[in-house]
Design a protein around this motif. Structure first.
Motif, PDB file in Angstrom:
ATOM      1  N   ILE A  97       0.739  -1.126  -0.248  1.00 24.19           N
ATOM      2  CA  ILE A  97      -0.042   0.048   0.169  1.00 24.19           C
ATOM      3  C   ILE A  97       0.820   1.260  -0.024  1.00 24.19           C
ATOM      4  CG2 ILE A  97      -1.590   1.388   1.397  1.00 24.19           C
ATOM      5  CD1 ILE A  97      -2.811  -1.209   2.416  1.00 24.19           C
ATOM      6  N   GLU A  98       0.619   2.107  -0.934  1.00 20.63           N
ATOM      7  CA  GLU A  98       1.314   3.319  -1.165  1.00 20.63           C
ATOM      8  C   GLU A  98       0.585   4.547  -1.004  1.00 20.63           C
ATOM      9  OE1 GLU A  98       4.283   4.749  -1.102  1.00 20.63           O
ATOM     10  OE2 GLU A  98       3.390   6.623  -1.933  1.00 20.63           O
ATOM     11  N   THR A  99       0.862   5.477   0.095  1.00 22.14           N
ATOM     12  CA  THR A  99      -0.148   6.685   0.260  1.00 22.14           C
ATOM     13  C   THR A  99       0.824   7.910   0.793  1.00 22.14           C
ATOM     14  OG1 THR A  99      -0.629   5.947   2.418  1.00 22.14           O
ATOM     15  CG2 THR A  99      -2.140   5.419   0.621  1.00 22.14           C
ATOM     16  N   THR A 100       2.100   7.808   0.436  1.00 18.53           N
ATOM     17  CA  THR A 100       2.836   8.859   1.030  1.00 18.53           C
ATOM     18  C   THR A 100       2.780  10.205   0.510  1.00 18.53           C
ATOM     19  OG1 THR A 100       4.876   8.332  -0.289  1.00 18.53           O
ATOM     20  CG2 THR A 100       4.740   7.141   1.842  1.00 18.53           C
ATOM     21  N   CYS A 101       2.183  10.312  -0.905  1.00 18.82           N
ATOM     22  CA  CYS A 101       2.292  11.771  -1.443  1.00 18.82           C
ATOM     23  C   CYS A 101       0.942  11.511  -2.161  1.00 18.82           C
ATOM     24  CB  CYS A 101       3.278  11.762  -2.322  1.00 18.82           C
ATOM     25  SG  CYS A 101       3.626  13.584  -3.004  1.00 18.82           S
ATOM     26  N   ASP A 102       0.978  11.884  -3.357  1.00 15.43           N
ATOM     27  CA  ASP A 102      -0.364  12.082  -3.942  1.00 15.43           C
ATOM     28  C   ASP A 102      -0.855  10.854  -4.975  1.00 15.43           C
ATOM     29  OD1 ASP A 102       1.800  12.744  -5.888  1.00 15.43           O
ATOM     30  OD2 ASP A 102       0.484  14.288  -6.755  1.00 15.43           O
ATOM     31  N   GLU A 103      -0.364   9.623  -4.714  1.00 13.93           N
ATOM     32  CA  GLU A 103      -0.649   8.522  -5.309  1.00 13.93           C
ATOM     33  C   GLU A 103      -1.500   7.751  -4.327  1.00 13.93           C
ATOM     34  OE1 GLU A 103       2.437   9.459  -6.939  1.00 13.93           O
ATOM     35  OE2 GLU A 103       1.214  10.014  -8.929  1.00 13.93           O
ATOM     36  N   THR A 104      -2.617   7.207  -4.654  1.00 13.30           N
ATOM     37  CA  THR A 104      -3.284   6.228  -3.706  1.00 13.30           C
ATOM     38  C   THR A 104      -2.971   4.945  -4.489  1.00 13.30           C
ATOM     39  OG1 THR A 104      -4.808   7.624  -3.189  1.00 13.30           O
ATOM     40  CG2 THR A 104      -5.145   5.418  -2.339  1.00 13.30           C
ATOM     41  N   ALA A 105      -2.483   4.002  -3.990  1.00 10.96           N
ATOM     42  CA  ALA A 105      -1.858   2.791  -4.885  1.00 10.96           C
ATOM     43  C   ALA A 105      -1.961   1.534  -4.038  1.00 10.96           C
ATOM     44  CB  ALA A 105      -0.437   3.027  -5.574  1.00 10.96           C
ATOM     45  N   ALA A 106      -2.201   0.320  -4.438  1.00 15.48           N
ATOM     46  CA  ALA A 106      -2.186  -0.855  -3.918  1.00 15.48           C
ATOM     47  C   ALA A 106      -1.687  -1.915  -5.033  1.00 15.48           C
ATOM     48  CB  ALA A 106      -3.274  -1.343  -3.189  1.00 15.48           C
ATOM     49  N   ARG A 121      -7.291  13.373   2.860  1.00 10.26           N
ATOM     50  CA  ARG A 121      -8.603  13.093   2.647  1.00 10.26           C
ATOM     51  C   ARG A 121      -9.049  12.270   1.511  1.00 10.26           C
ATOM     52  NH1 ARG A 121     -12.462  16.803   5.608  1.00 10.26           N
ATOM     53  NH2 ARG A 121     -11.078  17.942   7.075  1.00 10.26           N
ATOM     54  N   ALA A 122      -8.171  12.341   0.417  1.00 14.83           N
ATOM     55  CA  ALA A 122      -8.342  11.529  -0.789  1.00 14.83           C
ATOM     56  C   ALA A 122      -7.987  10.123  -0.608  1.00 14.83           C
ATOM     57  CB  ALA A 122      -7.791  12.157  -1.974  1.00 14.83           C
ATOM     58  N   HIS A 123      -6.759  10.049   0.058  1.00 15.12           N
ATOM     59  CA  HIS A 123      -6.295   8.713   0.254  1.00 15.12           C
ATOM     60  C   HIS A 123      -7.453   7.966   1.362  1.00 15.12           C
ATOM     61  CE1 HIS A 123      -2.452   8.938  -1.234  1.00 15.12           C
ATOM     62  NE2 HIS A 123      -2.181   9.993  -0.156  1.00 15.12           N
ATOM     63  N   VAL A 124      -8.144   8.399   2.132  1.00 19.65           N
ATOM     64  CA  VAL A 124      -9.259   8.050   3.076  1.00 19.65           C
ATOM     65  C   VAL A 124     -10.272   7.388   2.283  1.00 19.65           C
ATOM     66  CG1 VAL A 124     -11.146   8.645   4.853  1.00 19.65           C
ATOM     67  CG2 VAL A 124      -8.818   9.262   5.301  1.00 19.65           C
ATOM     68  N   ASP A 125     -10.842   8.480   1.176  1.00 20.45           N
ATOM     69  CA  ASP A 125     -11.960   8.265   0.430  1.00 20.45           C
ATOM     70  C   ASP A 125     -11.606   6.995  -0.550  1.00 20.45           C
ATOM     71  OD1 ASP A 125     -13.365  10.304   1.583  1.00 20.45           O
ATOM     72  OD2 ASP A 125     -12.932  11.575   0.088  1.00 20.45           O
ATOM     73  N   GLY A 146      -0.141  12.746   7.108  1.00 11.14           N
ATOM     74  CA  GLY A 146      -1.561  12.440   7.030  1.00 11.14           C
ATOM     75  C   GLY A 146      -1.743  10.983   6.108  1.00 11.14           C
ATOM     76  N   GLY A 147      -1.118  11.206   4.844  1.00 19.32           N
ATOM     77  CA  GLY A 147      -1.458  10.141   3.930  1.00 19.32           C
ATOM     78  C   GLY A 147      -0.783   8.931   4.542  1.00 19.32           C
ATOM     79  N   VAL A 148       0.553   9.008   5.270  1.00 18.52           N
ATOM     80  CA  VAL A 148       1.127   7.929   5.616  1.00 18.52           C
ATOM     81  C   VAL A 148       0.151   6.924   6.595  1.00 18.52           C
ATOM     82  CG1 VAL A 148       3.120   7.022   6.971  1.00 18.52           C
ATOM     83  CG2 VAL A 148       3.451   8.808   5.083  1.00 18.52           C
ATOM     84  N   GLY A 163      -2.417   4.990   4.967  1.00 18.24           N
ATOM     85  CA  GLY A 163      -1.842   3.758   4.525  1.00 18.24           C
ATOM     86  C   GLY A 163      -1.656   2.725   5.318  1.00 18.24           C
ATOM     87  N   LEU A 164      -0.578   3.040   6.562  1.00 17.82           N
ATOM     88  CA  LEU A 164      -0.108   2.187   7.444  1.00 17.82           C
ATOM     89  C   LEU A 164      -1.141   1.839   8.271  1.00 17.82           C
ATOM     90  CD1 LEU A 164       2.303   0.781   8.707  1.00 17.82           C
ATOM     91  CD2 LEU A 164       2.849   3.080  10.307  1.00 17.82           C
ATOM     92  N   THR A 165      -2.391   2.623   8.533  1.00 18.86           N
ATOM     93  CA  THR A 165      -3.471   2.064   9.643  1.00 18.86           C
ATOM     94  C   THR A 165      -4.122   0.900   9.040  1.00 18.86           C
ATOM     95  OG1 THR A 165      -3.529   4.138  10.441  1.00 18.86           O
ATOM     96  CG2 THR A 165      -5.214   2.945  11.023  1.00 18.86           C
ATOM     97  N   THR A 166      -4.290   1.306   7.433  1.00 20.14           N
ATOM     98  CA  THR A 166      -5.137   0.304   6.826  1.00 20.14           C
ATOM     99  C   THR A 166      -4.377  -0.856   6.781  1.00 20.14           C
ATOM    100  OG1 THR A 166      -6.197   2.304   5.419  1.00 20.14           O
ATOM    101  CG2 THR A 166      -6.202  -0.069   4.447  1.00 20.14           C
ATOM    102  N   ALA A 167      -3.101  -0.920   6.475  1.00 20.90           N
ATOM    103  CA  ALA A 167      -2.282  -2.410   6.655  1.00 20.90           C
ATOM    104  C   ALA A 167      -2.297  -3.013   7.831  1.00 20.90           C
ATOM    105  CB  ALA A 167      -0.762  -1.824   5.917  1.00 20.90           C
ATOM    106  N   LYS A 168      -2.275  -2.119   8.723  1.00 23.00           N
ATOM    107  CA  LYS A 168      -2.337  -2.940  10.278  1.00 23.00           C
ATOM    108  C   LYS A 168      -3.772  -3.595  10.408  1.00 23.00           C
ATOM    109  CE  LYS A 168       0.669   0.258  12.743  1.00 23.00           C
ATOM    110  NZ  LYS A 168       1.183   1.314  13.836  1.00 23.00           N
TER     111      LYS A 168
END
Ligand code: KG4
Ligand code: ZN
Length: 363
Positions: free
Chosen positions: A12-21, A59-63, A96-98, A101-106
């Protein structure tokens, strides 16, 4: 985890402006295969602001993230319970993005009792070439993304020695700023490359930063200021001026990169012997002119140039999944209290240049 066992890892990648899996398979022989790789760029969300707005990104990563993870799993034809590991980029990046992603993975790891791997985003860029080809350690990495410009000796998984770094702006960051001052849309790097293609690189006498210095560091801010000065002198800018300014900027960057890398490879040689390859990674490595310059540097150093395909140079989930798989194979997993990190140096012994510790390059 046995290092000779096949593994399936979600990244899972959310460190900047790409939401990716992505889901990647690591075979018992250490080779990799991408089973799915879904990247949703937030370019549109940030375009109006001329750059990434951290709060909007978070917020976009959350959505977006849940849907993207579900698509990556579906495309790979897997259930969560079949995964050998769940990896997320735990930094460095926009906090915020990190956290998203990390919480989702956990959460996935906890529910399914799957090992968690908290991956350094830079390590993921550094290990990507081992996903696309059978590359042994040690190799010399030119890492050039939006926030980083570094030359790194990759000696093993978790074993990195930084040989050079930028003292101010990263190349990607400077390209984005040059694009913005010339009225080109965000993200600027590809726009500058496009405009430069038709321009005259000799029209302006731009500085070649750090040329001839004995260390392998970079500096981009003086060049960026020189472009700004010419641009304001010529305002209003016509298409010709924009092309020539971009061509001049890019030519100076190329010369600086070639010179800095020559020194970086020399430093590498002194510590590790000849590199198995010169590897480029990060969004800037998608630039064709830079690829050409790197080819010349590699040829002069009598080594091979390896650049992952452009879609694996820019941020993606496959690189996180792969770094996770490499770590998992060595038993390098993390606990549920693994922290999200805004800053996280790849080389634990390297320090951010003190004067510039607050810039993005200080990550
Ligand atoms: O690695 P990346 O996708 O994201 C980060 O981790 O930062 O790199 C993004 C950076 C941006 O600054 C972008 O302008 C730059 O890479 N970039 C380029 C090109 N494509 C992306 N710079 C120059 N030429 C390109 N073709
Ligand atoms: Zn990146």
């Amino acid at each position: 985890m046995d290092k000779d066992k096949r593994s399936l890892v979600l990244g899972i990648e959310t460190t900047c402006d790409e939401t990716a899996a992505s889901v990647v398979e690591r075979a018992a022989d250490g080779s990799g295969r991408i089973l799915s790789n879904i990247v949703r760029s937030q370019t549109e969300e940030h375009a109006a602001y001329g750059g990434v707005v951290p709060e909007i990104a978070a917020r976009a990563h959350v959505d977006l993230l849940d849907g993207i993870v579900a698509s990556a799993m579906k495309e790979a034809g897997l259930e969560f319970a079949q995964l050998s590991g769940v990896a997320a980029a735990a930094g460095p990046g926009l906090i915020g993005g990190v956290i998203v992603g990390l919480t989702t993975a956990k959460a996935i790891a906890m529910v399914h009792g799957t090992p968690l791997i908290a991956v350094n985003h830079l390590e993921a860029h550094a290990l990507t070439p081992r996903l696309t080809c059978a590359l042994a350690f040690p190799y010399c990495l030119f890492l050039a993304s939006g926030g980083h410009t570094q030359i790194v000796a990759v000696a093993g998984v978790g074993n990195y020695v930084r040989l050079g770094t930028t003292l101010d702006d990263a190349i990607g960051e400077a390209s984005d700023k040059v694009a913005k001052m010339l009225g080109l849309p965000y993200p600027g790097g590809p726009q500058v490359e496009r405009a430069a293609a038709g321009g005259d690189p000799m029209r302006f006498d731009f500085p070649r930063p750090m040329l001839g210095r004995g260390d392998a560091n970079f500096s981009l801010s003086g060049l960026k200021t020189a472009v700004r000065n010419e641009a304001s002198r010529l305002t209003p800018l016509d298409a010709r001026a924009i092309s020539d300014l971009c061509a001049g900027f890019q030519a100076a960057v190329l010369e600086s990169v070639a010179d800095r890398l020559k020194v970086g490879i020399k430093l590498f040689n002194e510590k590790f012997g000849p590199p198995r390859a010169l590897v480029a990674a990060g969004g800037v490595a998608a630039n064709q002119a830079i690829r050409g310059a790197l080819q010349d540097v590699a040829a002069a150093a009598q080594t091979t140039l390896i650049i992952p395909p452009p879609q694996l140079c820019t941020d993606n989930g496959a690189m996180i999944a792969w770094a996770g798989a490499e770590r998992l194979a060595l038993g390098m997993t993390d606990q549920m209290d693994a922290p999200p990190r805004a800053r996280w140096l790849l080389d634990a012994n390297a320090t951010a240049p003190a004067k510039f510790a607050n810039t993005r390059a200080g990550f």
